[in-house]
Each structure stands twice: as C-alpha cells, then as structure tokens.
Design an enzyme around this catalytic site. Structure first.
Site, PDB file in Angstrom:
ATOM      1  N   GLY A 184       5.909  33.129  48.344  1.00  0.00           N
ATOM      2  CA  GLY A 184       5.870  31.755  48.846  1.00  0.00           C
ATOM      3  C   GLY A 184       7.216  31.381  49.429  1.00  0.00           C
ATOM      4  CG  HIS A 243      14.202  11.603  71.250  1.00  0.00           C
ATOM      5  ND1 HIS A 243      14.096  12.675  72.107  1.00  0.00           N
ATOM      6  CD2 HIS A 243      13.783  12.056  70.040  1.00  0.00           C
ATOM      7  CE1 HIS A 243      13.634  13.718  71.444  1.00  0.00           C
ATOM      8  NE2 HIS A 243      13.444  13.370  70.181  1.00  0.00           N
ATOM      9  CD  GLU A 244      15.105  10.188  66.781  1.00  0.00           C
ATOM     10  OE1 GLU A 244      14.027  10.400  66.189  1.00  0.00           O
ATOM     11  OE2 GLU A 244      15.854  11.100  67.169  1.00  0.00           O
ATOM     12  CB  THR A 266      14.681  32.770  40.821  1.00  0.00           C
ATOM     13  OG1 THR A 266      14.606  33.256  42.161  1.00  0.00           O
ATOM     14  CG2 THR A 266      15.724  33.533  40.053  1.00  0.00           C
ATOM     15  N   PRO A 299      10.948  29.790  50.314  1.00  0.00           N
ATOM     16  CG  PRO A 299      12.681  30.063  51.857  1.00  0.00           C
ATOM     17  CD  PRO A 299      11.205  29.892  51.752  1.00  0.00           C
ATOM     18  CG  HIS A 357       9.766  11.398  67.654  1.00  0.00           C
ATOM     19  ND1 HIS A 357       9.001  12.435  68.112  1.00  0.00           N
ATOM     20  CD2 HIS A 357      11.053  11.806  67.766  1.00  0.00           C
ATOM     21  CE1 HIS A 357       9.809  13.430  68.495  1.00  0.00           C
ATOM     22  NE2 HIS A 357      11.054  13.064  68.303  1.00  0.00           N
TER      23      HIS A 357
HETATM   24  P1  ATP Z   1      14.090  32.046  46.930  1.00  0.00           P
HETATM   25  O1  ATP Z   1      12.765  32.492  47.510  1.00  0.00           O
HETATM   26  O2  ATP Z   1      15.014  31.471  47.956  1.00  0.00           O
HETATM   27  O3  ATP Z   1      14.739  33.059  46.025  1.00  0.00           O
HETATM   28  P2  ATP Z   1      12.982  30.679  44.651  1.00  0.00           P
HETATM   29  O4  ATP Z   1      11.534  30.383  44.919  1.00  0.00           O
HETATM   30  O5  ATP Z   1      13.283  31.840  43.769  1.00  0.00           O
HETATM   31  O6  ATP Z   1      13.767  30.764  46.018  1.00  0.00           O
HETATM   32  P3  ATP Z   1      14.458  29.190  42.728  1.00  0.00           P
HETATM   33  O7  ATP Z   1      15.719  29.956  42.933  1.00  0.00           O
HETATM   34  O8  ATP Z   1      13.651  29.491  41.527  1.00  0.00           O
HETATM   35  O9  ATP Z   1      13.580  29.342  44.031  1.00  0.00           O
HETATM   36  O10 ATP Z   1      14.748  27.626  42.780  1.00  0.00           O
HETATM   37  C1  ATP Z   1      16.026  27.101  43.032  1.00  0.00           C
HETATM   38  C2  ATP Z   1      16.270  25.912  42.147  1.00  0.00           C
HETATM   39  O11 ATP Z   1      15.389  24.845  42.505  1.00  0.00           O
HETATM   40  C3  ATP Z   1      15.961  26.160  40.672  1.00  0.00           C
HETATM   41  O12 ATP Z   1      17.073  26.701  40.013  1.00  0.00           O
HETATM   42  C4  ATP Z   1      15.638  24.778  40.167  1.00  0.00           C
HETATM   43  O13 ATP Z   1      16.800  24.033  39.927  1.00  0.00           O
HETATM   44  C5  ATP Z   1      14.945  24.137  41.352  1.00  0.00           C
HETATM   45  N1  ATP Z   1      13.473  24.279  41.276  1.00  0.00           N
HETATM   46  C6  ATP Z   1      12.683  24.956  42.127  1.00  0.00           C
HETATM   47  N2  ATP Z   1      11.398  24.844  41.773  1.00  0.00           N
HETATM   48  C7  ATP Z   1      11.364  24.099  40.647  1.00  0.00           C
HETATM   49  C8  ATP Z   1      10.335  23.652  39.775  1.00  0.00           C
HETATM   50  N3  ATP Z   1       9.042  23.934  40.019  1.00  0.00           N
HETATM   51  N4  ATP Z   1      10.677  22.899  38.716  1.00  0.00           N
HETATM   52  C9  ATP Z   1      11.958  22.591  38.465  1.00  0.00           C
HETATM   53  N5  ATP Z   1      12.989  22.973  39.242  1.00  0.00           N
HETATM   54  C10 ATP Z   1      12.705  23.725  40.328  1.00  0.00           C
END
Ligand code: ATP
Length: 477
Positions: A89, A309-310, A96, A91, A313
């Site tokens: 999904g 412009h804005e 993580t 970023p 929109h």
């Molecule tokens: P990437 O694909 O870039 O590695 P990722 O999907 O692994 O991104 P994370 O690194 O897990 O994203 O998320 C970054 C930060 O965003 C987390 O450390 C947290 O602080 C916050 N965050 C993201 N999603 C959530 C969530 N569902 N609930 C709470 N905090 C979140």
C-alpha cells in the site's frame, strides 16, 4: 619485480577477503557498509494499541499472534501458518508500525531491515547478508523478520539484468524454503508500495503467500489515528478531532502524526499550555502546502493571476458539487503561490464517469480562469494538468470509460499507443471547453470571489458560501 609481488599479494588478500566474507562486519574499504545494520530489538515497545484505524487488519493478525505465542497448540493439530506475509500500500500508512506491533504483541524477537540494505555492487554480498539475517532470526526463534521496501530485492528478475540482485533474491527464496514452519516459529513480513513489481516466485504458496493491503485511512480511521497521536498532548477543550479528520482527506497516518507533532511544537513556540485549533489549522496547512512564506514579494499581476486561478478551481468545484471548499488562500506556502483546501464527500466507494469528468473540470478550473481573464496562461497549472491527465488515462486504460473501448490496457501500451493519447487529449479538451464556458457564465461570481480573496488573502468555507449565496449560479449545461 618486488612491486609485482606486492601487488599480487594485495590482490590475493582482497580477493580472499571478498570470497570468504560471510556475516562478519563489512570493511568500509572493501565493500560499502549497509546504511542500517540489522537490529535485534528483542521486544519492540509497540503494540496494536499504537496502531489506529486498522481494526480489520489487526483482527486478521490476531491468530498469528496466538500462533507465535502458542505454536505447539497449532502444531499438535497439524495447522500450518504462513511463513511470509506482504503488507502493501501507499507510503506512510503504518506497515512498519504494524509489523513492529505484531512483534511487540508476541514473545518474538524483531529483525527490521530495509531491502535496500541488501543491494550492493559486489555479487554475493547481498545474498550473504540475507543468509546471516535468517540464521540469526532462526537461532532466536520465535522471531519476526521485517523487510521494508522488499521490492528492492524482490522485484521481478527480468526487469533489470542485475546478477547481484538476482543472487540476493534467489538467496531469499532459498531461505524461505529452508526453514520449516513446523519446527521454527519465524514469520517474514515484507512491505512494499508496489505488489505488482514483485517476482512471482516470491509470492508462491509457501513463501509470501498472504497479501494484506493497507490503504489510506478513511474519516473514522483518521480520527482514531489523531486520537492516538494526541494521547499525551494537552488539547484545548474545543479541539474536535473528528472535525480535524474531516479536513485531512487523503492523508496517511504519517501525515497525521506529523500534524499532531507540528501543532504541539507551534503551541510551545507560542508559549501556550494547551494545543488549540489555530495550531492544528496551521499544522494541517503546513503539511499540505508547506511553510507560509511571510516575506515573499509577489508582484501584483502574479498575485492577481493566482487569485483568479484559485477562485476558478473553487467556483467550478462548487458549481459541479464536487467538493465542499475548506479554504482558498493566496498566501504563498512551500512551492505553492496559492491553494484550495477541498473537503471531499467520503461516502462514495465508487466513482461514476460523470464524477471523474467533473474532477478533471475542477482541476482545469484554475488554468481556464487564467485564460478567460488574462488571455494568457501561466506555469502554475502544472500539477493540475498532471493530475487531470492521470484521471483521463485511468478512465481510458483501466475503467473502459472512453470511445476507444471497454477494455483494459496494460502499462506498456500507455506510452506508445497513439489512440490512448489522442483520446486523453479529447477528454481533457472537452472538459476544458465546458469549464471555460461555465466560468464565462458565472464571471460576476468569479470576480466577486477574487475581490474578497484579494482583500483578505484567504477565505474559509463559510465565507465562500456567503459570497456564492448572493449570486445565482448558472450551472453548466
Ligand atoms: P513506508 O511505505 O514509507 O515504509 P509505512 O507504511 O511503513 O511507510 P510507517 O513507517 O509504519 O509507514 O508509518 C510512519 C509513522 O506514521 C508511524 O511511525 C506512525 O507514527 C504513523 N502512523 C502511520 N499509520 C498509523 C496508524 N494506522 N496508526 C497510528 N500511527 C500511524
């Protein structure tokens, strides 16, 4: 002669070193060291309580937690668990975080690494790092290996002819096949933004065969994420997290975490004891558009053009009822000279052809207003045009919503299929003509919005509604 001998010895020693390098520390001279060494964080402090808005995914992972903690119970009944899971999904959506929470909920050791750490110039180095990683994880089982950006090592083998990468991927496959989930409780989680890039062999049953999509959070999930990230922050009583969530459409958990943090920093800077709505407003705008440029000297004509412009929109969006407008601003922020904050309707799961065309028209509203008023156009519409083109291409190539057929075209066709490009031009040109006509018919209203915008530099949703109320909008035919 002596020199030749010395050179030979040096060559032989370095060759010997490269051949027998296994999981020892890399010499920064012989081979560049990985950016982050694997960390054996025995138990991450994160748990599922820290992950908000992903209830279904957490539910799906609960049985895995039970398996990690009570593997014998499952083995006694012959139940097998997956060895590999892919989280995929956009970023910043919490992949993580979720992996580390999974490890935190169990007795497992956690080995977070990034796929890019295994990408090296020297053939065999990446593979030996993979071997070393699995060795360690198996030794301290139960364990969770988390490979972020797994596409860096796991993308399809024929995409680029890179034998170092192929060896690393082969080693990963060997390791996945090499441990027996009946005896060793090791789970490997890979994360990627692009599942479609991964080699089929990696996704085969017995390897990474469970795929879990983690997408952008919806309204409720955004509210929950904001709640998690404001848990230890004192808020003024009138801060409404639901309302804040409604203004953060399209943002990820990472954005929301950053908004909560920015708001807290702003409150400290303003010597406040509690974080208020002003701090959150500013933090949201910072995350969307960047830091406000207080001293930017914008020449009058440019400012006027940005205002039209804005307003273009916003007016098209209101006419076609695409979005409610949260705010229009002509205060420069980040790279933007002006911006419109939209509050889209989030109840829809499907988009019709009409809705997609309307979104294109809203995107073209800025450029159309410039042309209508100034008989000239600026470079400020670059992103709008890019997004409009993307919508048009998706309609044609993925949704079968064009005159060239109800079929799907793959990525390769898009670049060299003249018909697709011609059709995209046609869709955008037709939308543009209708947008110009709609602005022409509502020119008085456009002028009024611009007048107020120039007076105040920004208008909120309520103020825009007030202006529109006094005019009879001519809806596009
Ligand atoms: P990437 O694909 O870039 O590695 P990722 O999907 O692994 O991104 P994370 O690194 O897990 O994203 O998320 C970054 C930060 O965003 C987390 O450390 C947290 O602080 C916050 N965050 C993201 N999603 C959530 C969530 N569902 N609930 C709470 N905090 C979140």
């Amino acid at each position: 002669m002596a020199w030749v001998l010395i050179l030979l010895i040096v060559f032989a020693v370095s060759f010997f070193y490269l051949m027998f390098y296994d999981d020892k520390e890399l010499s920064p001279v012989a081979v560049p060291a990985p950016k982050n060494k694997e960390k054996d964080q025995n138990k991450p402090p994160t748990t599922f309580k820290d992950v908000a808005g992903l209830d279904e995914v957490i539910e799906e992972l609960q049985d895995l937690v039970d398996y990690m903690n009570n593997a014998q119970k499952y083995r006694a009944l012959g139940a097998k668990f997956p060895k590999g899971i892919i989280f995929y999904g956009p970023p910043g959506t919490g992949k993580t975080l979720l992996a580390s929470a999974l490890a935190g909920e169990t007795k497992a050791s956690f080995y977070p690494v990034s796929g890019s750490e295994f990408v090296e110039k020297y053939v065999g180095v990446g593979a030996s790092r993979i071997r070393a990683l699995f060795q360690k994880a198996r030794k301290s089982a139960p364990s969770v290996i988390f490979i972020d950006e797994i596409d860096a090592v796991g993308s399809r083998r024929n995409i680029d002819n890179n034998s170092e990468k192929d060896q690393t991927l082969n080693q990963l496959l060997v390791e996945m096949d090499g441990f027996n989930s009946n005896e060793e409780t090791v789970i490997v989680i890979g994360a990627t933004n692009r599942l479609d890039l991964l080699d089929e062999a990696l996704l085969r049953p017995g390897r990474f065969d469970r795929h879990i999509y983690i997408g952008h959070p919806n309204l409720r999930a955004r509210e929950e994420i904001l709640r998690v990230h404001t848990k230890n922050k004192p808020l003024e009583p009138n801060v409404d997290l639901k309302e804040l969530a409604s203004r953060t459409y399209g943002m990820t958990g990472a954005h929301l975490a950053s908004i909560a943090n920015e708001a807290a920093i702003l409150a400290v800077r303003r010597n406040k004891k509690h974080i208020g709505n002003e701090e959150f407003d500013e933090a949201i705008e910072r995350v969307i558009a960047g830091i406000e440029k207080k001293n930017a000297d914008i020449i009058e004509r440019e400012k006027l053009m940005v205002a039209y412009h804005e307003a273009g929109h916003a007016l098209i969006s209101s006419l076609l009822k695409v979005n409610s407008i949260g705010k229009i601003s002509i205060k420069p922020r980040g790279q933007a000279l002006g911006y419109v904050l939209n509050l889209p309707n989030e109840d829809n799961f499907l988009e019709t052809k009409t809705q997609l065309l309307n979104r294109i028209k809203v995107l073209l509203g800025g450029r159309a207003a410039e042309e209508l008023i100034f008989k000239d156009v600026s470079s400020g519409a670059q992103n709008d045009l890019k997004e409009a083109t993307q919508i048009a291409l998706t309609m044609i190539t993925s949704y079968g919503m064009s005159d060239i057929g109800k079929r799907v075209y793959d990525n390769q066709c898009i670049n060299d299929n003249e018909n697709i490009n011609r059709e995209a031009n046609k869709i955008i040109d037709e939308c543009y003509k209708e947008t110009i006509a709609a602005l022409q018919e509502n020119k008085d209203l456009l002028e009024e919005i611009v007048k107020k915008l120039l007076e105040k530099d920004s208008l909120n949703g309520f103020e825009i509604e007030e202006i529109i109320k006094d005019f009879r909008m001519v809806t596009a035919s």
